[in-house]
Design a protein around this motif. Structure first.
Motif, mmCIF file in Angstrom:
data_model
loop_
_atom_site.group_PDB
_atom_site.id
_atom_site.type_symbol
_atom_site.label_atom_id
_atom_site.label_comp_id
_atom_site.label_asym_id
_atom_site.label_seq_id
_atom_site.Cartn_x
_atom_site.Cartn_y
_atom_site.Cartn_z
ATOM 1 N N ALA A 1 85.515 89.759 -2.059
ATOM 2 C CA ALA A 1 84.504 89.252 -1.125
ATOM 3 C C ALA A 1 83.508 88.344 -1.835
ATOM 4 C CB ALA A 1 83.771 90.414 -0.474
ATOM 5 N N LEU A 2 83.034 87.371 -1.109
ATOM 6 C CA LEU A 2 81.966 86.504 -1.585
ATOM 7 C C LEU A 2 80.650 87.153 -1.174
ATOM 8 C CD1 LEU A 2 81.059 83.773 -2.833
ATOM 9 C CD2 LEU A 2 81.160 82.826 -0.509
ATOM 10 N N LYS A 3 79.971 87.767 -2.149
ATOM 11 C CA LYS A 3 78.687 88.399 -1.872
ATOM 12 C C LYS A 3 77.616 87.311 -1.795
ATOM 13 C CE LYS A 3 79.147 91.339 -5.403
ATOM 14 N NZ LYS A 3 80.487 91.131 -5.872
ATOM 15 N N VAL A 4 76.750 87.427 -0.805
ATOM 16 C CA VAL A 4 75.724 86.415 -0.564
ATOM 17 C C VAL A 4 74.365 86.976 -0.952
ATOM 18 C CG1 VAL A 4 74.614 84.990 1.200
ATOM 19 C CG2 VAL A 4 77.090 85.403 1.309
ATOM 20 N N HIS A 5 73.616 86.168 -1.683
ATOM 21 C CA HIS A 5 72.280 86.550 -2.139
ATOM 22 C C HIS A 5 71.293 85.491 -1.653
ATOM 23 C CE1 HIS A 5 74.134 89.401 -5.006
ATOM 24 N NE2 HIS A 5 75.082 88.470 -5.048
ATOM 25 N N ILE A 6 70.233 85.932 -0.999
ATOM 26 C CA ILE A 6 69.154 85.023 -0.637
ATOM 27 C C ILE A 6 68.031 85.297 -1.616
ATOM 28 C CG2 ILE A 6 67.507 84.312 1.136
ATOM 29 C CD1 ILE A 6 69.562 85.224 3.235
ATOM 30 N N CYS A 7 67.761 84.325 -2.463
ATOM 31 C CA CYS A 7 66.768 84.443 -3.523
ATOM 32 C C CYS A 7 65.577 83.571 -3.125
ATOM 33 C CB CYS A 7 67.356 83.988 -4.856
ATOM 34 S SG CYS A 7 68.897 84.836 -5.290
ATOM 35 N N ALA A 8 64.473 84.197 -2.776
ATOM 36 C CA ALA A 8 63.373 83.456 -2.168
ATOM 37 C C ALA A 8 62.025 83.860 -2.741
ATOM 38 C CB ALA A 8 63.378 83.691 -0.660
ATOM 39 N N VAL A 9 61.117 82.889 -2.737
ATOM 40 C CA VAL A 9 59.746 83.129 -3.164
ATOM 41 C C VAL A 9 58.957 83.675 -1.975
ATOM 42 C CG1 VAL A 9 57.606 82.046 -3.972
ATOM 43 C CG2 VAL A 9 59.812 81.339 -4.931
ATOM 44 N N GLY A 10 58.227 84.745 -2.207
ATOM 45 C CA GLY A 10 57.379 85.330 -1.175
ATOM 46 C C GLY A 10 58.058 86.479 -0.462
ATOM 47 N N ARG A 11 57.254 87.338 0.108
ATOM 48 C CA ARG A 11 57.762 88.505 0.827
ATOM 49 C C ARG A 11 57.587 88.281 2.324
ATOM 50 N NH1 ARG A 11 59.665 91.183 -3.099
ATOM 51 N NH2 ARG A 11 58.449 91.688 -4.928
ATOM 52 N N LEU A 12 58.669 88.463 3.033
ATOM 53 C CA LEU A 12 58.628 88.325 4.489
ATOM 54 C C LEU A 12 58.170 89.654 5.080
ATOM 55 C CD1 LEU A 12 59.134 86.493 6.883
ATOM 56 C CD2 LEU A 12 61.529 87.145 6.821
ATOM 57 N N ARG A 13 57.004 89.640 5.661
ATOM 58 C CA ARG A 13 56.423 90.854 6.239
ATOM 59 C C ARG A 13 57.063 91.146 7.598
ATOM 60 N NH1 ARG A 13 54.490 91.560 1.561
ATOM 61 N NH2 ARG A 13 52.686 90.396 0.885
ATOM 62 N N SER A 14 56.779 92.321 8.133
ATOM 63 C CA SER A 14 57.317 92.656 9.452
ATOM 64 C C SER A 14 56.704 91.733 10.489
ATOM 65 C CB SER A 14 57.043 94.119 9.776
ATOM 66 O OG SER A 14 55.663 94.369 9.778
ATOM 67 N N GLY A 15 57.482 91.467 11.513
ATOM 68 C CA GLY A 15 57.056 90.554 12.569
ATOM 69 C C GLY A 15 58.272 89.863 13.153
ATOM 70 N N PRO A 16 58.060 88.867 14.006
ATOM 71 C CA PRO A 16 59.185 88.235 14.693
ATOM 72 C C PRO A 16 60.188 87.563 13.754
ATOM 73 C CG PRO A 16 57.087 87.197 15.321
ATOM 74 C CD PRO A 16 56.775 88.364 14.442
ATOM 75 N N GLU A 17 59.709 86.914 12.687
ATOM 76 C CA GLU A 17 60.636 86.275 11.749
ATOM 77 C C GLU A 17 61.509 87.319 11.064
ATOM 78 O OE1 GLU A 17 57.305 85.731 11.581
ATOM 79 O OE2 GLU A 17 56.972 83.565 11.820
ATOM 80 N N ARG A 18 60.897 88.423 10.657
ATOM 81 C CA ARG A 18 61.645 89.506 10.000
ATOM 82 C C ARG A 18 62.682 90.102 10.951
ATOM 83 N NH1 ARG A 18 61.809 91.234 4.785
ATOM 84 N NH2 ARG A 18 63.981 91.600 5.059
ATOM 85 N N ASP A 19 62.293 90.288 12.211
ATOM 86 C CA ASP A 19 63.225 90.836 13.202
ATOM 87 C C ASP A 19 64.433 89.906 13.380
ATOM 88 O OD1 ASP A 19 61.437 92.927 13.521
ATOM 89 O OD2 ASP A 19 60.598 92.163 15.402
ATOM 90 N N LEU A 20 64.172 88.605 13.492
ATOM 91 C CA LEU A 20 65.269 87.638 13.630
ATOM 92 C C LEU A 20 66.155 87.640 12.387
ATOM 93 C CD1 LEU A 20 63.615 84.512 15.291
ATOM 94 C CD2 LEU A 20 65.600 85.772 16.133
ATOM 95 N N LEU A 21 65.529 87.628 11.220
ATOM 96 C CA LEU A 21 66.282 87.635 9.968
ATOM 97 C C LEU A 21 67.196 88.861 9.898
ATOM 98 C CD1 LEU A 21 66.614 86.358 7.058
ATOM 99 C CD2 LEU A 21 64.954 88.067 6.347
ATOM 100 N N ASP A 22 66.641 90.027 10.151
ATOM 101 C CA ASP A 22 67.426 91.262 10.086
ATOM 102 C C ASP A 22 68.570 91.245 11.094
ATOM 103 O OD1 ASP A 22 65.760 92.155 8.064
ATOM 104 O OD2 ASP A 22 64.579 93.471 9.360
ATOM 105 N N ASP A 23 68.304 90.727 12.301
ATOM 106 C CA ASP A 23 69.332 90.668 13.340
ATOM 107 C C ASP A 23 70.495 89.775 12.894
ATOM 108 O OD1 ASP A 23 70.521 91.036 15.966
ATOM 109 O OD2 ASP A 23 69.788 89.029 16.450
ATOM 110 N N TYR A 24 70.196 88.568 12.431
ATOM 111 C CA TYR A 24 71.270 87.652 12.034
ATOM 112 C C TYR A 24 72.019 88.139 10.798
ATOM 113 C CZ TYR A 24 70.022 84.174 15.515
ATOM 114 O OH TYR A 24 69.795 83.518 16.694
#
Length: 158
Positions: free
Chosen positions: A2-25
């Motif tokens: 399998a091709l494991k996918v890593h999202i390496c990002a600066v900053g912490r995404l707090r709970s809220g609508p963006e986090r909900d969308l991210l988790d869903d997708y």
């Protein structure tokens, strides 16, 4: 393999609508991609507590990119591509037997030029600049869309 996918990002995404969308997708991607040899997705968030900008963010990001990973930098100067082309790029890396794929999302000032130069691919979501927290959501949706395209599922309509 399998091709494991890593999202390496600066900053912490707090709970809220963006986090909900991210988790869903990401959940959708993991579910659809598993049978295709794609995923799972791991989120690696780093914080530049010294606020040193790109130059101090780069070593933090490099520290969470798996050794030997394909590196795809999200960058406004990157390549514009269609969703089917993005899906084919992911499928190609998987078919080449690559084990890890790291998507790198910089902070407010972008990605350090030296780190950007190490990228195997540079991807743009358009000429507009997007908030780096929203870029994570857009990437997660495109990962799910790519898996759907590769699976022949009806989510993506031409």
């Amino acid at each position: 393999m399998a091709l494991k996918v890593h999202i390496c990002a600066v900053g912490r995404l707090r709970s809220g609508p963006e986090r909900d969308l991210l988790d869903d997708y990401l959940t959708r991607f993991d579910r659809t991609g598993r049978a295709l040899g794609l995923g799972p997705v791991s989120m690696h968030e780093v914080e530049d507590r010294k606020n040193g900008g790109m130059s101090s963010e780069a070593p933090l990001l490099q520290g969470v990119i798996p050794k030997g990973a394909v590196i795809c930098a999200l960058d406004e100067r990157g390549k514009l591509m269609s969703s089917p082309d993005f899906a084919n790029m992911l499928g190609g890396w998987r078919d080449d037997g690559r084990g890890d794929l790291a998507f790198v999302i910089g902070g407010a000032d972008g990605i350090d030029p030296a780190l950007r130069a190490q990228a195997d691919a540079k991807l743009s979501f358009g000429k507009m600049v997007w908030p780096h927290m929203l870029a994570r959501v857009m990437l997660s949706e495109q990962l799910y869309r790519a898996a759907s395209i590769l699976a022949g599922a009806p989510y993506h309509r031409v």
